[in-house]
Design a protein around this motif. Structure first.
Motif, PDB file in Angstrom:
ATOM      1  N   PRO A 160       0.795  -1.305  -0.009  1.00 60.06           N
ATOM      2  CA  PRO A 160       0.197   0.035  -0.048  1.00 60.06           C
ATOM      3  C   PRO A 160       0.751   1.296  -0.143  1.00 60.06           C
ATOM      4  N   ILE A 161       2.074   1.230   0.806  1.00 61.32           N
ATOM      5  CA  ILE A 161       2.724   2.452   0.844  1.00 61.32           C
ATOM      6  C   ILE A 161       3.392   2.895  -0.621  1.00 61.32           C
ATOM      7  N   PHE A 162       3.820   1.816  -1.311  1.00 59.74           N
ATOM      8  CA  PHE A 162       4.524   2.127  -2.707  1.00 59.74           C
ATOM      9  C   PHE A 162       3.372   2.570  -3.685  1.00 59.74           C
ATOM     10  N   HIS A 163       2.025   2.135  -3.494  1.00 57.02           N
ATOM     11  CA  HIS A 163       1.054   2.479  -4.592  1.00 57.02           C
ATOM     12  C   HIS A 163       0.517   3.780  -4.229  1.00 57.02           C
ATOM     13  N   THR A 164       0.836   4.196  -2.792  1.00 52.98           N
ATOM     14  CA  THR A 164       0.250   5.690  -2.226  1.00 52.98           C
ATOM     15  C   THR A 164       1.142   6.550  -3.135  1.00 52.98           C
ATOM     16  N   ILE A 165       2.273   6.512  -2.793  1.00 54.23           N
ATOM     17  CA  ILE A 165       3.326   7.423  -3.579  1.00 54.23           C
ATOM     18  C   ILE A 165       3.085   7.296  -4.968  1.00 54.23           C
ATOM     19  N   LEU A 166       3.165   6.026  -5.587  1.00 49.50           N
ATOM     20  CA  LEU A 166       3.266   5.887  -7.141  1.00 49.50           C
ATOM     21  C   LEU A 166       1.950   6.666  -7.845  1.00 49.50           C
ATOM     22  N   ASN A 167       1.020   6.557  -7.155  1.00 46.66           N
ATOM     23  CA  ASN A 167      -0.354   7.263  -7.418  1.00 46.66           C
ATOM     24  C   ASN A 167      -0.185   8.865  -7.070  1.00 46.66           C
ATOM     25  N   GLY A 168       0.565   9.472  -6.274  1.00 42.09           N
ATOM     26  CA  GLY A 168       0.410  10.719  -5.984  1.00 42.09           C
ATOM     27  C   GLY A 168      -0.415  11.186  -5.124  1.00 42.09           C
ATOM     28  N   ASP A 169      -1.046  10.261  -4.198  1.00 44.54           N
ATOM     29  CA  ASP A 169      -2.065  10.468  -3.119  1.00 44.54           C
ATOM     30  C   ASP A 169      -1.545  11.781  -2.182  1.00 44.54           C
ATOM     31  N   SER A 170      -2.322  12.530  -1.761  1.00 39.66           N
ATOM     32  CA  SER A 170      -1.800  13.581  -0.905  1.00 39.66           C
ATOM     33  C   SER A 170      -2.137  13.158   0.479  1.00 39.66           C
ATOM     34  N   VAL A 171      -3.159  12.341   0.793  1.00 44.53           N
ATOM     35  CA  VAL A 171      -3.134  11.768   2.221  1.00 44.53           C
ATOM     36  C   VAL A 171      -3.132  10.286   2.215  1.00 44.53           C
ATOM     37  N   THR A 172      -2.841   9.684   3.248  1.00 46.43           N
ATOM     38  CA  THR A 172      -3.136   8.341   3.602  1.00 46.43           C
ATOM     39  C   THR A 172      -3.284   8.157   5.136  1.00 46.43           C
ATOM     40  N   GLY A 173      -2.878   7.088   5.762  1.00 39.68           N
ATOM     41  CA  GLY A 173      -3.330   6.679   7.177  1.00 39.68           C
ATOM     42  C   GLY A 173      -2.802   5.448   7.534  1.00 39.68           C
ATOM     43  N   VAL A 174      -3.256   5.141   8.835  1.00 39.94           N
ATOM     44  CA  VAL A 174      -3.146   3.747   9.023  1.00 39.94           C
ATOM     45  C   VAL A 174      -4.663   3.265   9.744  1.00 39.94           C
ATOM     46  N   THR A 175      -4.881   2.004   9.477  1.00 38.88           N
ATOM     47  CA  THR A 175      -6.133   1.292   9.726  1.00 38.88           C
ATOM     48  C   THR A 175      -5.787   0.095  10.684  1.00 38.88           C
ATOM     49  N   GLU A 204      10.052   5.048   1.507  1.00 43.09           N
ATOM     50  CA  GLU A 204      10.863   4.754   2.709  1.00 43.09           C
ATOM     51  C   GLU A 204      10.540   5.597   3.924  1.00 43.09           C
ATOM     52  N   GLU A 205      10.491   7.030   3.651  1.00 40.22           N
ATOM     53  CA  GLU A 205      10.206   8.025   4.767  1.00 40.22           C
ATOM     54  C   GLU A 205       8.660   7.795   5.195  1.00 40.22           C
ATOM     55  N   LEU A 206       7.722   7.793   4.181  1.00 39.85           N
ATOM     56  CA  LEU A 206       6.319   7.433   4.447  1.00 39.85           C
ATOM     57  C   LEU A 206       6.100   6.145   5.522  1.00 39.85           C
ATOM     58  N   GLY A 207       6.833   5.039   5.126  1.00 39.35           N
ATOM     59  CA  GLY A 207       6.799   3.859   5.753  1.00 39.35           C
ATOM     60  C   GLY A 207       7.164   3.832   7.113  1.00 39.35           C
ATOM     61  N   ALA A 208       8.263   4.759   7.530  1.00 40.68           N
ATOM     62  CA  ALA A 208       9.090   4.822   8.701  1.00 40.68           C
ATOM     63  C   ALA A 208       7.982   5.629   9.703  1.00 40.68           C
ATOM     64  N   THR A 209       7.245   6.689   9.138  1.00 40.93           N
ATOM     65  CA  THR A 209       6.408   7.412   9.869  1.00 40.93           C
ATOM     66  C   THR A 209       5.119   6.726   9.974  1.00 40.93           C
ATOM     67  N   LEU A 210       4.585   5.904   9.235  1.00 44.34           N
ATOM     68  CA  LEU A 210       3.215   5.253   9.330  1.00 44.34           C
ATOM     69  C   LEU A 210       3.763   4.115  10.254  1.00 44.34           C
ATOM     70  N   ALA A 211       4.724   3.360  10.283  1.00 39.85           N
ATOM     71  CA  ALA A 211       4.892   2.301  11.165  1.00 39.85           C
ATOM     72  C   ALA A 211       5.130   2.745  12.753  1.00 39.85           C
ATOM     73  N   ASP A 212       5.523   4.186  12.991  1.00 36.82           N
ATOM     74  CA  ASP A 212       5.355   4.450  14.234  1.00 36.82           C
ATOM     75  C   ASP A 212       4.085   4.814  14.445  1.00 36.82           C
ATOM     76  N   MET A 213       3.402   5.619  13.754  1.00 42.08           N
ATOM     77  CA  MET A 213       1.909   5.585  13.978  1.00 42.08           C
ATOM     78  C   MET A 213       0.964   4.606  14.303  1.00 42.08           C
ATOM     79  N   GLY A 214       1.126   3.495  13.475  1.00 46.83           N
ATOM     80  CA  GLY A 214       0.628   2.309  13.684  1.00 46.83           C
ATOM     81  C   GLY A 214       0.709   1.672  14.817  1.00 46.83           C
ATOM     82  N   SER A 215       2.066   1.668  15.356  1.00 45.93           N
ATOM     83  CA  SER A 215       2.541   1.055  16.664  1.00 45.93           C
ATOM     84  C   SER A 215       1.801   1.858  17.752  1.00 45.93           C
ATOM     85  N   ARG A 216       1.626   2.876  17.709  1.00 47.07           N
ATOM     86  CA  ARG A 216       0.951   3.694  18.756  1.00 47.07           C
ATOM     87  C   ARG A 216      -0.624   3.553  18.736  1.00 47.07           C
TER      88      ARG A 216
END
Length: 390
Positions: A160-175, A204-216
């Protein structure tokens, strides 16, 4: 004459027998009470209504590792009171999750050999990469939670993270969701948070941010698990899209079809893992150190043209420029037989004396790899349109 009734009442042996029977009966009743209490305690453990939980964790990569670390810290923190016991299931022996579990002596299961004789309250799966069987899911009173780095139902799948960047999404999140058997990422949502993607952010940057966000978010969900499950919501059918696994075929640039913006998104999506590629004189060449879109004056060189794949060396910035569908993109380094700077590549292959040796103008341009025509921008858009009806 002896009174037989008196003997029956006063016979020491009978009195002793009666007393022993009374003691045994009392002990028997007490034993039944304790046995019943023991069973009640076991039942209470198996259907705990609040933390701490006994957790079975499924994970593999660095994204999953962030959640495992926080679970492990919570297990060692008596004040937190969220994790009682923690065991780990991994796919690969070289996975970061496995190395962490071995280092901290966490009980390990190597998939698919999972020992379910131990009771677990809830499972947690993060970036695992394999469907979990229904019989394992059903053995957990609270099921298995998944930390997924997208706003489901958008970008269901393994990347999901790779396709989020490839598609040019402006927002994402964690579920945070409960998994269901036989299909990925279709279960009910327990918690969801939105994240606005910074400009020029890489996967890579987005993955690190969402990993921290997801763990919390995972720890928050576990703290309030019964309440979150009681208020869970099914995923909407609208807006579903797929995020299939990335592969090396995605790295091939088609200069006639790919725009500057698309190449930029492609590099930010997969460039740190898979170098972008093209063909040079019939051989594959890797394009490294991408510097983005560049403006080029057509009076700068007599060899410049608007033909896709055309090369130009920009001396002042030491950059190799390549013409794509709608403009020019730059690279500082290439890998052709060996690693070469833009200057080295120019001196070796693009100098005027070298260009005169080219049999035709097409030979001295980067050529698209025609046999692999994925991903084209239109193909990517078609994929999104098809998946909206999932």
């Amino acid at each position: 004459m002896w009174n037989l009734n008196f003997l029956k009442l006063t016979d020491p042996g009978r009195l002793l027998s009666q007393r022993l029977c009374s003691i045994c009966f009392t002990r028997h009743r007490r034993g039944l009470f304790l046995l019943g209490r023991s069973k009640s305690l076991v039942t209470q453990t198996q259907s705990a209504s609040k933390p701490p939980w006994r957790i079975l964790f499924f994970g593999s990569d660095d994204f999953a590792l962030e959640s495992l670390k926080l679970l492990h810290l919570s297990r060692n923190d008596n004040k937190a009171g969220v994790v009682d016991a923690l065991e780990v299931v991994t796919l690969s022996r070289d996975a970061p999750v496995r190395k962490y579990a071995e280092q901290h002596r966490l009980p390990l299961h190597h998939w698919p050999d999972v020992d379910m004789s131990t009771h677990f309250d809830v499972g947690v799966v993060v970036s695992f990469g394999s469907l979990i069987k229904e019989n394992i899911i059903n053995k957990m009173p609270y099921g298995i939670l998944n930390v997924h780095p997208s706003l489901l139902p958008r970008w269901r799948g393994s990347a999901p993270i790779f396709h989020t960047i490839l598609n040019g999404d402006s927002v994402t999140g964690v579920t945070i969701m409960q998994i269901r058997p036989k299909r990925f990422d279709v279960g009910p949502i327990l918690q969801q948070e939105v994240y606005e993607i910074p400009k020029n952010c890489t996967a890579e940057e987005l993955g690190a941010t969402l990993a921290d966000m997801g763990s919390r978010m995972l720890m928050d969900t576990l703290t309030n698990l019964p309440e979150r499950i009681a208020n869970r919501k099914e995923q909407p059918k609208e807006g579903a899209s797929l995020a299939p696994k990335i592969s090396s075929t995605m790295a091939w640039i088609i200069w006639e079809e790919h725009s500057c913006d698309y190449i930029d998104r492609l590099f930010r999506a997969i460039g740190f893992r898979i170098p972008l590629r093209t063909m040079w004189m019939g051989n594959p060449i890797k394009l490294l150190d991408y510097v983005g879109k560049r403006c080029v004056s057509f009076t700068a060189s007599p060899f410049l043209s608007t033909v896709p794949g055309t090369l130009h060396y920009q001396k002042e910035s030491n950059t190799l420029l390549v013409r794509c569908k709608d403009g020019w993109v730059g690279f500082k380094t290439v890998m052709f037989k060996k690693r070469l700077s833009a200057t080295d590549f120019f001196n070796g292959y693009l100098h005027q004396s070298m260009l005169k040796k080219c049999p035709n103008s097409n030979t001295c341009r980067f050529q698209s790899y025609k046999e692999t025509r994925f991903p084209r921008e239109q193909d990517h858009n078609i994929l999104l349109q098809k998946n909206t009806s999932l």
